[in-house]
Scaffold this motif. Structure first.
Motif, mmCIF file in Angstrom:
data_model
loop_
_atom_site.group_PDB
_atom_site.id
_atom_site.type_symbol
_atom_site.label_atom_id
_atom_site.label_comp_id
_atom_site.label_asym_id
_atom_site.label_seq_id
_atom_site.Cartn_x
_atom_site.Cartn_y
_atom_site.Cartn_z
ATOM 1 N N VAL A 644 0.841 -1.197 0.000
ATOM 2 C CA VAL A 644 0.000 0.000 0.000
ATOM 3 C C VAL A 644 0.877 1.249 0.000
ATOM 4 C CG1 VAL A 644 -1.666 1.337 1.338
ATOM 5 C CG2 VAL A 644 -1.952 -1.133 1.113
ATOM 6 N N ILE A 645 1.892 1.261 0.883
ATOM 7 C CA ILE A 645 2.784 2.426 0.979
ATOM 8 C C ILE A 645 3.528 2.634 -0.335
ATOM 9 C CG2 ILE A 645 4.799 3.379 2.167
ATOM 10 C CD1 ILE A 645 3.898 1.769 4.666
ATOM 11 N N GLU A 646 3.979 1.514 -0.929
ATOM 12 C CA GLU A 646 4.718 1.603 -2.185
ATOM 13 C C GLU A 646 3.835 2.156 -3.293
ATOM 14 O OE1 GLU A 646 7.558 -1.274 -4.949
ATOM 15 O OE2 GLU A 646 6.025 -2.171 -3.663
ATOM 16 N N ARG A 647 2.550 1.749 -3.318
ATOM 17 C CA ARG A 647 1.664 2.167 -4.394
ATOM 18 C C ARG A 647 1.353 3.667 -4.312
ATOM 19 N NH1 ARG A 647 -1.265 -2.642 -5.801
ATOM 20 N NH2 ARG A 647 0.409 -4.021 -6.494
ATOM 21 N N LEU A 687 8.465 2.992 3.665
ATOM 22 C CA LEU A 687 8.057 4.120 4.501
ATOM 23 C C LEU A 687 8.992 5.310 4.290
ATOM 24 C CD1 LEU A 687 5.787 4.605 6.500
ATOM 25 C CD2 LEU A 687 7.275 3.800 8.338
ATOM 26 N N VAL A 688 10.290 5.049 4.277
ATOM 27 C CA VAL A 688 11.273 6.120 4.055
ATOM 28 C C VAL A 688 11.082 6.732 2.670
ATOM 29 C CG1 VAL A 688 13.734 6.594 3.748
ATOM 30 C CG2 VAL A 688 12.972 5.203 5.682
ATOM 31 N N GLN A 689 10.835 5.890 1.672
ATOM 32 C CA GLN A 689 10.614 6.395 0.319
ATOM 33 C C GLN A 689 9.348 7.253 0.257
ATOM 34 O OE1 GLN A 689 10.714 2.559 -1.600
ATOM 35 N NE2 GLN A 689 12.756 2.909 -2.458
ATOM 36 N N GLY A 690 8.322 6.847 1.009
ATOM 37 C CA GLY A 690 7.081 7.617 1.033
ATOM 38 C C GLY A 690 7.217 8.929 1.776
ATOM 39 N N LEU A 691 8.006 8.936 2.849
ATOM 40 C CA LEU A 691 8.155 10.137 3.678
ATOM 41 C C LEU A 691 9.166 11.117 3.101
ATOM 42 C CD1 LEU A 691 8.123 8.530 7.244
ATOM 43 C CD2 LEU A 691 6.333 9.922 6.203
ATOM 44 N N ASP A 965 3.049 9.896 -13.771
ATOM 45 C CA ASP A 965 3.592 8.543 -13.673
ATOM 46 C C ASP A 965 4.986 8.523 -13.047
ATOM 47 O OD1 ASP A 965 1.325 7.559 -14.834
ATOM 48 O OD2 ASP A 965 2.133 7.673 -16.885
ATOM 49 N N GLU A 966 5.684 9.653 -13.104
ATOM 50 C CA GLU A 966 7.046 9.696 -12.574
ATOM 51 C C GLU A 966 7.032 9.886 -11.062
ATOM 52 O OE1 GLU A 966 9.136 12.785 -14.560
ATOM 53 O OE2 GLU A 966 9.299 11.697 -16.442
ATOM 54 N N GLU A 967 7.991 9.238 -10.400
ATOM 55 C CA GLU A 967 8.129 9.422 -8.960
ATOM 56 C C GLU A 967 8.781 10.773 -8.692
ATOM 57 O OE1 GLU A 967 10.174 6.212 -7.153
ATOM 58 O OE2 GLU A 967 8.688 4.705 -7.746
ATOM 59 N N PRO A 968 8.384 11.442 -7.605
ATOM 60 C CA PRO A 968 9.005 12.732 -7.293
ATOM 61 C C PRO A 968 10.488 12.546 -7.003
ATOM 62 C CG PRO A 968 7.641 11.948 -5.466
ATOM 63 C CD PRO A 968 7.391 11.038 -6.617
ATOM 64 N N PRO A 969 11.317 13.559 -7.256
ATOM 65 C CA PRO A 969 12.764 13.412 -7.043
ATOM 66 C C PRO A 969 13.092 13.239 -5.564
ATOM 67 C CG PRO A 969 12.202 15.695 -7.528
ATOM 68 C CD PRO A 969 10.961 14.894 -7.741
ATOM 69 N N THR A 970 14.065 12.390 -5.296
ATOM 70 C CA THR A 970 14.545 12.223 -3.917
ATOM 71 C C THR A 970 15.485 13.375 -3.581
ATOM 72 O OG1 THR A 970 16.480 10.927 -4.595
ATOM 73 C CG2 THR A 970 14.430 9.716 -4.170
ATOM 74 N N GLU A 971 15.856 13.454 -2.306
ATOM 75 C CA GLU A 971 16.819 14.479 -1.910
ATOM 76 C C GLU A 971 18.137 14.292 -2.656
ATOM 77 O OE1 GLU A 971 16.146 17.120 0.327
ATOM 78 O OE2 GLU A 971 14.150 16.330 -0.159
ATOM 79 N N GLN A 972 18.519 13.044 -2.907
ATOM 80 C CA GLN A 972 19.765 12.795 -3.638
ATOM 81 C C GLN A 972 19.650 13.254 -5.089
ATOM 82 O OE1 GLN A 972 22.367 9.493 -2.693
ATOM 83 N NE2 GLN A 972 22.197 8.745 -4.793
#
Length: 1032
Positions: A644-647, A687-691, A965-972
């Motif tokens: 669920v968190i991943e989706r 969870l870390v990826q979601g937060l 469709d794209e994931e938001p950019p990470t801090e890195q």
């Protein structure tokens, strides 16, 4: 005449006694002189006199060297006895002593003497046989270090098969295994007498000797059958053809004897004969399956296989008169199962040789599993084996003809014909109906388990190879395979069953509820085959959804089955506009009074996005996670939560507070359950990826978890390391800034790099993440140790590994050119030398040039000092070495495939200009060639203005919008973007840089000198260069 110790050890021997005497000399020496135990230096008399008079084996100036076998055994026996002690103070020294003796001549002869002495303590004999067995693995091969001498091995082989009279079963088995280990290495070439002796020994009348010889015969046959080299296979074929007739006769004799004892009511004698029947059948199984290239051509083999069916019937009938839960019953069932294993193994290894057995196998299996013939005699494991036999015949690819029948082999067509003749409409219909209405029904035991242990019920073994051993998975897999193979015949049968069950079912009629559950199970399993035959959307609205709303407690099997059924069909055929109705139903079922229903519902939740219901579902799933107590169930629910968190990714942020608070408690409670901790790690990753950057708030819990999971000195790392490294990586990627605690965890990295395991790639990603996150602080703290680890790795790592190491160095130079050059200075000469010598692997050469390009372009002074050092090491002039490097660079430019590195190469070589150095001017043509190649790579033409632009240039103004469709950019990702905005590759126009460098060179040399230099360049290249530099 006194015999010295060194003489005793070197004097040629004569048989066992001499070998053991030499071993005894060593044991005595060790006892008397522990400091000099294994020294080859002679020991003087004074040293011996210093030893206490009462110590064993030392009674004067010189240790005695001529003792009998019993004396040698006594010394070892004493230490073996100590090694069986529960007291570690006694146990450890004894184990160390035995370890030292392992490589001494004669030790294994003494062990043989000990474990064949039936008067000694059983534990000591057990330990002796284990040490002997381990010694075979380590020292029996001729090429092994400290290998046993041929003389001693010959003596040991003879001793092992002198008597088959071991009274203790466990020790007898170990002796049989170690004889088999020796046979694997020595039989038949060095041990030709083994098989003849075993054959003679199994004929003796003495019960014990006969049994032990038969046990050994089985283990030897099993071991020889497992050898796979062509020469070994040929030897086993020869052995099998030579002894097969005898093995069949032996098995028939023991089988007939057993049946006679059973008929006369002599159970004790029958059990004795049954044990021999079982062992002789095990021998025949190995010979039949592995002993013949074309077994169908051997009359004895096919006669034995055909005879199995008659024997099986006899043994099954015997089971009627044998009480359950007895040793006899257990042994009888093992024998019956072994019969079926022979057939299954033979079918697996020789499908075409099995063709003559297809008809009879199917008739036998179907009659016992699907008709009244099996009533009162079958048992679960036997049913499973019969179903597996049917499944393997149905699904066997060797029996499936090509679409074009003419392309199929005659053997395939014959087998297919037999199958088609057997699986008639009535037969298939009966099998299908019996599977659904009998084997799919929930049993009393399962319903009881549902009530008493609901979590245990939900995690019943399914998936993987469970169908080979467990009845329910076996029946379901058989149904799927038969339905797939004969779907045109069976689809109407299943649809008819479905039609009969329309409308609600009386909650008082438990049998009707269970039948509907079984039919729904079949429809779910056959979802892909029924795609065109069932209007699932209508059925969902009219039948299934109302059944989910029946809340009566006795209806819970159907609520569970219906939600499972929907889960099977959702990915096959389900309209998106029906999903809101489904999610409403799921929300209700997650609050069902029955735990099994709630757990099954959670599993079904792994479908498409469901944002309007996210808060409700996440809350209910979290409540379910708290309610369940079994580790397996918690893992199951955590997996659903992770999905669920991943989706939903960042959209989960408002709802995870409760989970964030609960996970530390669950982690603490799961200290003894590493697999549950793995599930927690996976949840934390999502969870870390979601937060994102907000995951910093989790650090008080998160960082100690990473610390424990990735510490190779902690036992749990065996289970947690892979997920722990992944969590470490995503934590760094989403970290907004470095913290002292996050920096401190890197202390776990050096031991991980030493392991050079399959996790090395992730380790390099973690190191790169630290460099991007806080290069100065990180490199100043850990660079010295990191550089040392890299230097060691580069000497013992694959090509891909070398590239990963060099990419870290390249990133360090990119982020901090000055500090990076200083810190990784020990690695750079290796890079320079690789370029000069023309590294043969293109990908490595490309990385070498990338690293050196960074140094040349961004740290010119350091490059000059490096060039000076390398000139001194290579005993060459600096200019000459520089010329060689430029020449190799030009020659290997095609090794570089990444556009960024190709532009970097052009910038780096152009940075050598302007120059009046004759070597650089001599290589001017090559520098221009690379520059023009780089321009071709990066320049794009504006069709309107007909001018060129460097496509790699970036600016702060460019901010591409992410699509849905794209994931938001990470801090890195953001850090990398900021780094690119400072990188010469993305900030310096190659077009302008080339112009400026050529202009400066022209000013340095004057017009005539520059023109002479340009004449060294190919005219076509000059034309292309002029075209790119228009407008300057």
């Amino acid at each position: 005449m006194r015999l010295g110790l060194a003489d005793a050890l070197q004097k040629p021997g004569s048989g066992t006694v001499d070998v053991q005497r030499r071993f005894l000399s060593i044991t005595v020496l060790h006892t008397c002189f522990p400091e000099q135990a294994w020294s080859s230096e002679p020991t003087d008399a004074a040293s011996c006199r210093a030893v206490k008079a009462g110590e064993p084996g030392c009674s004067g100036p010189n240790p005695p060297v001529s003792m009998d076998l019993n004396s040698a055994s006594t010394v070892v026996l004493q230490v073996l006895t100590q090694a069986t002690s529960q007291d570690t103070a006694v146990l450890k020294p004894a184990e160390e002593q035995l370890k030292q003796w392992e490589t001494q001549p004669g030790f294994y002869s003494v062990l043989l003497n000990i474990f064949t002495n039936h008067d000694l303590d059983v534990n000591v004999r057990w330990l002796a046989v284990l040490y002997f067995k381990n010694g075979i693995d380590r020292y029996w091969r001729r090429v092994a270090p400290h290998a046993l001498s041929e003389e001693e091995k010959s003596t040991l082989r003879a001793g092992l098969i002198t008597n088959f009279n071991e009274p203790i079963n466990q020790i007898a088995t170990q002796i049989a295994v170690l004889i088999a280990k020796v046979a694997r290495l020595d039989c038949p070439r060095q041990w030709p007498e083994l098989i003849p002796i075993l054959i003679e020994s199994v004929k003796v009348q003495d019960d014990l000797r006969q049994h032990r010889a038969l046990l050994t015969f089985y283990h030897v046959t099993k071991t020889l059958a497992s050898k796979r080299l062509a020469a070994d296979r040929k030897l086993f074929y020869d052995l099998a053809s030579g002894i097969y007739n005898f093995a069949c006769s032996l098995w028939n004799h023991h089988t007939d004897t057993f049946l006679q004892h059973i008929s006369s009511g002599n159970e004790a004698a029958a059990l004795n004969s049954l044990e021999r029947t079982l062992l002789s059948l095990k021998v025949l199984r190995k010979l039949t399956v592995n002993g013949f290239m074309e077994p169908h051509e051997n009359m004895e083999v096919m006669g034995f296989l055909h005879g199995i069916f008659d024997r099986l019937k006899q043994f099954l009938e015997c089971s009627r008169s044998v009480d359950t839960d007895t040793v006899f019953r257990d042994k009888l069932e093992k024998t019956i199962i072994l019969f079926t294993k022979v057939l299954l193994d033979f079918l697996d290894q020789h499908p075409f040789s099995f063709t003559p057995l297809i008809q009879r196998s199917l008739e036998f299996s179907v009659s016992y599993v699907f008709t009244e013939v099996g009533e009162g005699v079958t048992f679960e494991r036997f049913i499973v084996q019969c179903m597996n036999l049917i499944k393997m015949i149905v699904k066997n690819y060797a029996y499936k003809p090509s679409k074009n029948f003419e392309d199929s082999s005659p053997e395939t067509l014959e087998a297919h014909k037999i199958k088609m003749a057997f699986f008639t409409y009535p037969t298939l219909t009966e099998i299908c109906r019996r599977l659904v209405s009998h084997y799919f029904l929930l049993t009393e035991e399962e319903l009881t388990m549902w009530e008493e242990d609901p979590e245990g019920f939900t995690v019943e073994e399914t998936g993987g190879d469970s169908w080979k051993y467990s009845l329910r998975p076996c029946t379901e897999v058989l149904f799927i395979d038969i339905f797939h193979e004969y779907n045109q015949t069976l689809t109407p049968v299943l649809l008819e069953m479905m039609q009969r069950l329309q409308g609600p079912t009386n909650v008082e009629d438990m049998n009707a509820l269970l039948i509907k559950d079984a039919v729904y199970n079949a429809i779910g399993l056959a979802a892909f085959e029924l795609f065109d035959s069932v209007d699932f959307d209508q059925w969902f609205k009219n039948q299934l959804l109302p059944e989910l709303q029946v809340t009566h407690n006795r209806y819970k099997p159907l609520r569970r089955r219906v939600i499972w059924l929907i889960g099977q069909w959702v990915s096959v055929k389900f309209k998106s506009d029906l999903r809101p109705m489904l999610y409403e139903a799921i929300c209700n079922l997650l609050q069902d009074q029955d735990l099994v229903v709630r757990i099954e519902t959670a599993t079904t939740l792994k479908t498409d996005q469901f944002l309007p219901y996210l808060e409700t579902m996440f809350t209910l799933l979290f409540q379910l996670l708290q309610q369940v107590t079994e580790c397996d169930t918690k893992m199951h629910v955590l997996h659903v939560l992770s999905c669920v968190i991943e989706r939903v990714n960042m959209q989960i942020r408002p709802y995870v507070g409760c989970l964030v608070q609960y996970l530390p408690l669950l982690w603490k409670q799961s200290e003894e359950h590493n697999m549950l901790r793995c599930a927690i790690l996976t949840t934390l990753i999502h969870l870390v990826q979601g937060l994102g950057a907000d995951s910093k708030n989790l650090y008080p819990f998160l960082l100690p978890v990473i610390q424990l999971s990735t510490d190779v000195s902690q036992p749990p790392h065996v289970y947690l390391l892979e997920d722990g490294l992944e969590l470490w990586l995503v934590t760094l990627e989403n970290s907004p800034c470095i913290t002292p605690e996050l920096l401190r965890i890197f202390q776990n990295m050096p031991p991980l790099l030493e392991q050079s395991s399959e996790n090395l790639r992730t380790c390099f990603k973690i190191i790169n993440s630290y460099i991007f996150l806080s290069s100065t602080e990180f490199l100043q703290t850990y660079a010295a140790g990191l550089c040392q680890s890299f230097c060691e790795l580069l000497n013992d790592i694959t090509t891909e590994g070398q590239v990963q190491v060099l990419k870290v160095v390249e990133n360090a130079l990119k982020v901090n050119p000055v500090l990076g050059s200083q810190i990784f200075q020990p690695i750079l000469p290796c890079v320079f030398r690789g370029i000069i010598e023309g590294e043969r692997y293109p990908v490595v050469m490309s990385t070498y040039l990338g690293v050196m390009g960074r140094v040349m372009l961004q740290n010119t002074s350091f490059f000059s000092s490096l060039l000076n050092v390398m000139a001194h090491k290579c005993n060459q002039e600096m200019d000459q070495l520089l010329g060689n490097m430029i020449e190799m660079w030009v020659d290997r430019m095609d090794n570089i495939t990444q556009p960024e590195r190709r532009k970097l190469s052009a910038l780096a070589l152009l940075s050598l200009l302007p120059s009046d150095n004759s070597v650089i001017q001599d290589k001017f043509c090559g520098i221009i060639n690379i520059s023009v190649e780089g321009l071709h790579d990066v320049m794009t033409e504006d069709p309107e203005t007909r001018t060129y632009k460097d496509c790699m240039l970036m600016s702060h103004l460019e901010e591409p919008k992410a699509t849905e469709d794209e994931e938001p950019p990470t801090e890195q990702d953001k850090r990398k973007k900021m780094l690119a905005l400072k990188d010469p590759v993305h900030t310096v126009s190659l077009q302008q840089f080339t112009y400026e460098k050529l202009k400066a060179q022209q000013e340095l040399l004057g017009e005539q000198g520059f023109q002479s230099l340009m004449e060294t360049v190919d005219t076509e290249i000059v034309t292309q260069l002029q075209e790119f530099l228009q407008g300057f």
